[in-house]
Design a protein around this motif. Structure first.
Motif, mmCIF file in Angstrom:
data_model
loop_
_atom_site.group_PDB
_atom_site.id
_atom_site.type_symbol
_atom_site.label_atom_id
_atom_site.label_comp_id
_atom_site.label_asym_id
_atom_site.label_seq_id
_atom_site.Cartn_x
_atom_site.Cartn_y
_atom_site.Cartn_z
ATOM 1 N N ALA A 128 -25.619 20.673 68.015
ATOM 2 C CA ALA A 128 -25.287 21.950 67.373
ATOM 3 C C ALA A 128 -26.348 23.003 67.668
ATOM 4 C CB ALA A 128 -25.142 21.744 65.869
ATOM 5 N N ALA A 129 -27.623 22.597 67.581
ATOM 6 C CA ALA A 129 -28.711 23.547 67.818
ATOM 7 C C ALA A 129 -28.719 24.052 69.256
ATOM 8 C CB ALA A 129 -30.046 22.899 67.474
ATOM 9 N N LYS A 130 -28.365 23.195 70.189
ATOM 10 C CA LYS A 130 -28.358 23.567 71.604
ATOM 11 C C LYS A 130 -27.036 24.182 72.040
ATOM 12 C CE LYS A 130 -32.467 22.256 73.068
ATOM 13 N NZ LYS A 130 -33.419 23.212 73.709
ATOM 14 N N GLY A 131 -26.081 24.239 71.136
ATOM 15 C CA GLY A 131 -24.809 24.862 71.474
ATOM 16 C C GLY A 131 -23.989 24.098 72.497
ATOM 17 N N PHE A 132 -24.032 22.760 72.420
ATOM 18 C CA PHE A 132 -23.224 21.961 73.346
ATOM 19 C C PHE A 132 -21.746 22.300 73.172
ATOM 20 C CE2 PHE A 132 -26.219 18.008 73.771
ATOM 21 C CZ PHE A 132 -27.177 18.819 74.350
ATOM 22 N N ARG A 133 -21.079 22.494 74.272
ATOM 23 C CA ARG A 133 -19.650 22.796 74.253
ATOM 24 C C ARG A 133 -18.849 21.573 74.703
ATOM 25 N NH1 ARG A 133 -18.799 27.515 78.144
ATOM 26 N NH2 ARG A 133 -16.654 27.355 77.333
ATOM 27 N N PRO A 134 -17.556 21.515 74.346
ATOM 28 C CA PRO A 134 -16.734 20.393 74.798
ATOM 29 C C PRO A 134 -16.803 20.230 76.317
ATOM 30 C CG PRO A 134 -15.542 21.674 73.164
ATOM 31 C CD PRO A 134 -16.784 22.450 73.490
ATOM 32 N N VAL A 135 -16.929 18.996 76.778
ATOM 33 C CA VAL A 135 -17.003 18.764 78.222
ATOM 34 C C VAL A 135 -15.725 19.243 78.923
ATOM 35 C CG1 VAL A 135 -18.641 16.857 78.037
ATOM 36 C CG2 VAL A 135 -16.178 16.371 77.993
ATOM 37 N N TYR A 136 -14.647 19.300 78.180
ATOM 38 C CA TYR A 136 -13.375 19.767 78.739
ATOM 39 C C TYR A 136 -13.455 21.227 79.160
ATOM 40 C CZ TYR A 136 -8.327 20.544 79.119
ATOM 41 O OH TYR A 136 -7.068 20.856 79.573
ATOM 42 N N ASP A 137 -14.334 21.989 78.505
ATOM 43 C CA ASP A 137 -14.395 23.447 78.716
ATOM 44 C C ASP A 137 -15.502 23.883 79.662
ATOM 45 O OD1 ASP A 137 -12.285 23.808 76.926
ATOM 46 O OD2 ASP A 137 -13.637 23.976 75.194
ATOM 47 N N ILE A 138 -16.303 22.951 80.182
ATOM 48 C CA ILE A 138 -17.419 23.339 81.037
ATOM 49 C C ILE A 138 -17.362 22.565 82.349
ATOM 50 C CG2 ILE A 138 -18.918 24.030 79.137
ATOM 51 C CD1 ILE A 138 -20.205 21.301 79.156
ATOM 52 N N ASP A 139 -18.131 23.041 83.337
ATOM 53 C CA ASP A 139 -18.098 22.383 84.641
ATOM 54 C C ASP A 139 -19.106 21.238 84.716
ATOM 55 O OD1 ASP A 139 -20.625 23.551 85.048
ATOM 56 O OD2 ASP A 139 -19.846 25.156 86.318
ATOM 57 N N THR A 140 -19.113 20.560 85.843
ATOM 58 C CA THR A 140 -19.952 19.376 85.994
ATOM 59 C C THR A 140 -21.429 19.695 85.829
ATOM 60 O OG1 THR A 140 -18.341 18.319 87.459
ATOM 61 C CG2 THR A 140 -20.603 17.508 87.560
ATOM 62 N N ASP A 141 -21.899 20.809 86.367
ATOM 63 C CA ASP A 141 -23.314 21.162 86.244
ATOM 64 C C ASP A 141 -23.707 21.353 84.785
ATOM 65 O OD1 ASP A 141 -23.737 21.020 88.963
ATOM 66 O OD2 ASP A 141 -23.472 23.174 89.303
ATOM 67 N N ALA A 142 -22.841 22.010 84.023
ATOM 68 C CA ALA A 142 -23.139 22.245 82.609
ATOM 69 C C ALA A 142 -23.104 20.925 81.827
ATOM 70 C CB ALA A 142 -22.147 23.243 82.021
ATOM 71 N N ARG A 143 -22.167 20.061 82.155
ATOM 72 C CA ARG A 143 -22.111 18.752 81.498
ATOM 73 C C ARG A 143 -23.396 17.971 81.765
ATOM 74 N NH1 ARG A 143 -16.348 17.751 84.347
ATOM 75 N NH2 ARG A 143 -15.041 19.033 82.961
ATOM 76 N N ARG A 144 -23.807 17.973 83.031
ATOM 77 C CA ARG A 144 -25.021 17.242 83.398
ATOM 78 C C ARG A 144 -26.236 17.839 82.696
ATOM 79 N NH1 ARG A 144 -24.785 17.931 88.499
ATOM 80 N NH2 ARG A 144 -23.707 15.985 89.042
ATOM 81 N N ARG A 145 -26.282 19.147 82.609
ATOM 82 C CA ARG A 145 -27.405 19.801 81.942
ATOM 83 C C ARG A 145 -27.491 19.359 80.482
ATOM 84 N NH1 ARG A 145 -32.424 22.088 82.451
ATOM 85 N NH2 ARG A 145 -32.812 23.459 80.672
ATOM 86 N N ASP A 146 -26.358 19.301 79.807
ATOM 87 C CA ASP A 146 -26.359 18.864 78.413
ATOM 88 C C ASP A 146 -26.845 17.417 78.288
ATOM 89 O OD1 ASP A 146 -25.456 21.323 77.606
ATOM 90 O OD2 ASP A 146 -23.392 20.690 77.189
ATOM 91 N N THR A 147 -26.471 16.572 79.230
ATOM 92 C CA THR A 147 -26.931 15.176 79.164
ATOM 93 C C THR A 147 -28.434 15.083 79.395
ATOM 94 O OG1 THR A 147 -26.564 14.608 81.515
ATOM 95 C CG2 THR A 147 -24.692 14.326 79.990
ATOM 96 N N LEU A 148 -28.972 15.923 80.260
ATOM 97 C CA LEU A 148 -30.420 15.912 80.481
ATOM 98 C C LEU A 148 -31.157 16.354 79.220
ATOM 99 C CD1 LEU A 148 -30.797 17.409 84.092
ATOM 100 C CD2 LEU A 148 -30.619 15.004 83.410
#
Length: 399
Positions: A128-148
């Motif tokens: 919540a603090a980092k503003g993670f968005r649903p993986v369905y709504d973002i691209d692969t780079d953004a998904r990977r960034r959130d996992t890092l």
């Protein structure tokens, strides 16, 4: 006559989905009959013996091992993500207090210990603090960034929750230390020696991923719904918290403690095997040979040496001989938990941090699986066979 098309296409499978192939993956595989597992195209054991944690993390995240320049850049990038947002740090004392209180009703050496329980809440707060968005709504780079972001923060969360539960102040992360060394530093408040840091690093690498185990599959199911990375990881942690999945390293040490001395090994083990009890640290659902992780961690433990290690090796030898005698035809060898607990003990980790430490490694594997699953827009939606009272039954009138 109506036709239930869903029922007509149902496929009966074994309990627990044992042996059922549910998807394709490029992340790795476990070949149980060979005693071999790999990350991407590389032997996981060889990676643990020759590479650092950050290099293997890069391999899982990007699909390739980094060269020296790439590795240094990735290590610096992820080290910079270790600090927690202020709002998460402010909430951790309350989270730790609740998690510690809930843990006192059970065995603190088990997988339901305070830090792992608290991590479920802390990961939600982080997302919540980092503003993670649903993986369905973002691209692969953004998904990977959130996992890092999430993976880099997990050691900070776990060690802070542990220390707060012990009445100690959290230790802020250092960017100049490796993932493993920084984890030990945040846990103890002292910079570890090189042997301890490397031993924990090898353990962490060896447990990053291991096929479609319960927690990994849980993460992928949640990812298939399009949920955000934090939700996927929280679900995986929940699955790991079950004693049938993540609680055995400390229990294997409990076995060593219960036996006590070499002369008690044979009678103690025979009594329990004949009673039908499970010997913790032995046997695996997949491997029909020696667990390659156990073999490697035995070597790591033997580098430390000492009576405790010698006793563990002797217990392994006698238990395997007794199991071969009393359970002929079954290949029962040490699994990863037997020597994992010993290595963590040798490096000064308290037993209630054994399973959380496993989570600090596995979060990287979960993350790779989340990113891979998010590439497929098909939701995972199996069916169940109804075995209750036949329907429809008329609803009784109120009397």
């Amino acid at each position: 006559m109506s036709i239930n098309r869903a029922a007509a296409t149902r496929i009966e499978v074994p309990r627990g989905l044992a042996g059922v192939v549910v998807t394709d993956t490029r992340i790795g595989d476990v070949r149980g009959t060979e005693g071999f597992y790999h990350y991407r195209q590389y032997s996981a054991v060889e990676l643990a013996q020759t590479r650092g944690f950050e290099d293997v993390w890069h391999l899982l995240a990007y699909g390739e091992l980094p060269d020296a320049e790439q590795g240094a850049a990735f290590a610096a990038e992820t080290a910079a993500l270790r600090r927690l947002p202020d709002e998460v740090r402010a909430a951790l004392p309350a989270v730790a207090a609740m998690a510690t209180a809930s843990g006192t009703s059970g065995a603190l050496s088990g997988s339901s210990s305070g830090p792992l329980s608290g991590m479920r809440t802390a990961l939600s707060l982080l997302g919540a603090a980092k503003g993670f968005r649903p993986v369905y709504d973002i691209d692969t780079d953004a998904r990977r960034r959130d996992t890092l972001v999430a993976s880099a923060a997990v050691p900070t969360l776990l060690t802070a929750l542990y220390r707060l539960g012990q009445g100690l102040d959290p230790v802020e992360p250092r960017e100049d230390l490796s993932y493993a060394a920084n984890y030990l530093y945040m846990l103890t408040g002292s910079e570890p020696d090189k042997q301890q840091a490397r031993a924990i690093e090898q353990y962490l690498i060896s447990t990053i991923d291991h096929g479609f185990n319960a927690s990994t599959f849980t993460a992928r199911v949640i990812a298939s719904t399009g949920a955000d990375v934090a939700a996927c990881l929280v679900g995986a942690v929940g699955a790991l918290s079950g004693p049938l999945h993540g609680g055995a390293p400390s229990r294997a040490l409990d076995t060593l403690d219960a036996i006590g001395t070499p002369d008690r090994i044979d009678p103690w083990i025979r009594e329990r095997v004949l009673a039908g009890d499970r010997i913790m640290g032995f046997g695996h659902a997949i491997y029909r040979t020696e667990d390659p992780r156990s073999r490697m961690l035995r070597e790591v433990a033997q580098q430390f040496g000492g009576p405790r290690v010698e006793f563990a090796v002797e217990v392994e030898r006698q238990v395997e001989a007794i199991l071969a005698e009393l359970k002929p035809g079954r290949e029962l060898h040490t699994n990863v938990e037997f020597y994992a607990g010993l290595v963590m003990e040798l490096c000064g980790l308290p037993r209630e941090m054994f399973t959380p430490t496993f989570a600090a490694a596995r979060v990287v594997g979960w993350s790779a699986n989340v990113v891979e699953q998010a590439e497929d827009s098909k939701i995972i939606r199996p069916v169940a066979r109804y075995v209750g009272v036949g329907a429809p039954v008329a609803v009784p009138l109120m009397s």
